[in-house]
Enzyme design. Sequence first.
Site, PDB file in Angstrom:
ATOM      1  N   GLY A  87      11.426  20.524  -5.202  1.00  0.00           N
ATOM      2  CA  GLY A  87      11.556  21.677  -4.330  1.00  0.00           C
ATOM      3  C   GLY A  87      12.841  22.433  -4.621  1.00  0.00           C
ATOM      4  O   GLY A  87      13.719  21.956  -5.357  1.00  0.00           O
ATOM      5  N   GLY A 120      17.888  19.386 -11.060  1.00  0.00           N
ATOM      6  CA  GLY A 120      18.170  17.977 -11.279  1.00  0.00           C
ATOM      7  C   GLY A 120      19.400  17.419 -10.593  1.00  0.00           C
ATOM      8  O   GLY A 120      19.939  16.406 -11.044  1.00  0.00           O
ATOM      9  N   SER A 170      14.443  25.073 -12.438  1.00  0.00           N
ATOM     10  CA  SER A 170      13.440  25.496 -13.420  1.00  0.00           C
ATOM     11  C   SER A 170      12.455  26.489 -12.824  1.00  0.00           C
ATOM     12  O   SER A 170      11.754  27.189 -13.560  1.00  0.00           O
ATOM     13  CB  SER A 170      12.683  24.279 -13.957  1.00  0.00           C
ATOM     14  N   GLU A 171      12.390  26.559 -11.492  1.00  0.00           N
ATOM     15  CA  GLU A 171      11.485  27.501 -10.835  1.00  0.00           C
ATOM     16  C   GLU A 171      12.136  28.856 -10.582  1.00  0.00           C
ATOM     17  O   GLU A 171      11.612  29.667  -9.801  1.00  0.00           O
ATOM     18  CB  GLU A 171      10.990  26.916  -9.505  1.00  0.00           C
ATOM     19  N   HIS A 193      10.684  26.638  -1.506  1.00  0.00           N
ATOM     20  CA  HIS A 193       9.581  25.991  -2.238  1.00  0.00           C
ATOM     21  C   HIS A 193       9.628  24.502  -1.949  1.00  0.00           C
ATOM     22  O   HIS A 193      10.640  23.849  -2.215  1.00  0.00           O
ATOM     23  CB  HIS A 193       9.710  26.262  -3.732  1.00  0.00           C
ATOM     24  N   HIS A 203       7.448  20.505  -1.784  1.00  0.00           N
ATOM     25  CA  HIS A 203       6.364  19.643  -2.248  1.00  0.00           C
ATOM     26  C   HIS A 203       5.832  18.841  -1.065  1.00  0.00           C
ATOM     27  O   HIS A 203       5.525  17.660  -1.193  1.00  0.00           O
ATOM     28  CB  HIS A 203       6.856  18.702  -3.346  1.00  0.00           C
ATOM     29  N   TYR A 221      -3.775  28.915  15.145  1.00  0.00           N
ATOM     30  CA  TYR A 221      -3.282  30.289  15.048  1.00  0.00           C
ATOM     31  C   TYR A 221      -1.888  30.393  14.438  1.00  0.00           C
ATOM     32  O   TYR A 221      -1.461  31.477  14.041  1.00  0.00           O
ATOM     33  CB  TYR A 221      -3.310  30.963  16.420  1.00  0.00           C
ATOM     34  N   HIS A 238       0.445  21.279  -6.379  1.00  0.00           N
ATOM     35  CA  HIS A 238       1.885  21.448  -6.593  1.00  0.00           C
ATOM     36  C   HIS A 238       2.666  21.442  -5.283  1.00  0.00           C
ATOM     37  O   HIS A 238       3.496  20.561  -5.067  1.00  0.00           O
ATOM     38  CB  HIS A 238       2.120  22.761  -7.362  1.00  0.00           C
ATOM     39  N   TYR A 290       6.477  39.201  18.869  1.00  0.00           N
ATOM     40  CA  TYR A 290       6.850  37.911  19.433  1.00  0.00           C
ATOM     41  C   TYR A 290       8.350  37.703  19.390  1.00  0.00           C
ATOM     42  O   TYR A 290       9.040  38.113  18.448  1.00  0.00           O
ATOM     43  CB  TYR A 290       6.153  36.800  18.648  1.00  0.00           C
TER      44      TYR A 290
END
Length: 216
Positions: free
Chosen positions: A28, A44, A73-74, A98, A100, A119, A160, A213
């Site tokens: 992540g 890493g 790497s993302e 992101h 996992h 919802y 993923h 909201y």
Amino acid sequence: MLLETERAAVCAYARRMVGDGLVVGTSGNVSVRAGDLVAVTPTGVPYSSMNPADVPVVDLGGQVVDGSLKPTSELPMHLSVYWDVRDPDSEPVTAVVHTHSPHATAVSTLVREVPPIHYILATIGPSVRVARYATYGTPELAAAVLDALDGRRGCLMANHGTLTYGDGLEAAYHRAQQLEWACRVWLLAQGAGRPALLPPPEVARVVDRLRGYGQN
């Protein structure tokens, strides 16, 4: 040190992901944009020992402008969101999360769209798509995520994990948590029988209601 506040926030939310069970190890990643610069988790590095100075700062072209460690790497996926995604309500896109997370990742192997079990999914959009599979860290994955995000604030990635965004890390992280919770509810309900799902008009109604909201 550039973006000191943003780098500290990246550290805090990266550790929070581990504590909340949304990632394991160094999987992540999170990022925060400030102007034309982005603070993003390094690749890493254990989140438990990461400090703000370990968080690289890159420009929108992906070049490191401060910090000695390589970014996640993302990074192409994060930058593609900042370049190309427009929030459905025109809010600024200043943070990406992101994960996992296990239940959402499980659901990503079963369906092409998250079933409307609750919802709360409307916090992301009229539906939550599953982006087609592509190898991690590639332009192909970034393109698949952009397709799935069209008109949405988050998506699953096949086999993923998840990606959510928002105006600030709190908003992006909250959506990641809600998405994981909804996926868990659907898996539990499906395991016990055939769950009743909300019809699309009701989800659209909630999308509209959520625009007003909370507190101004």
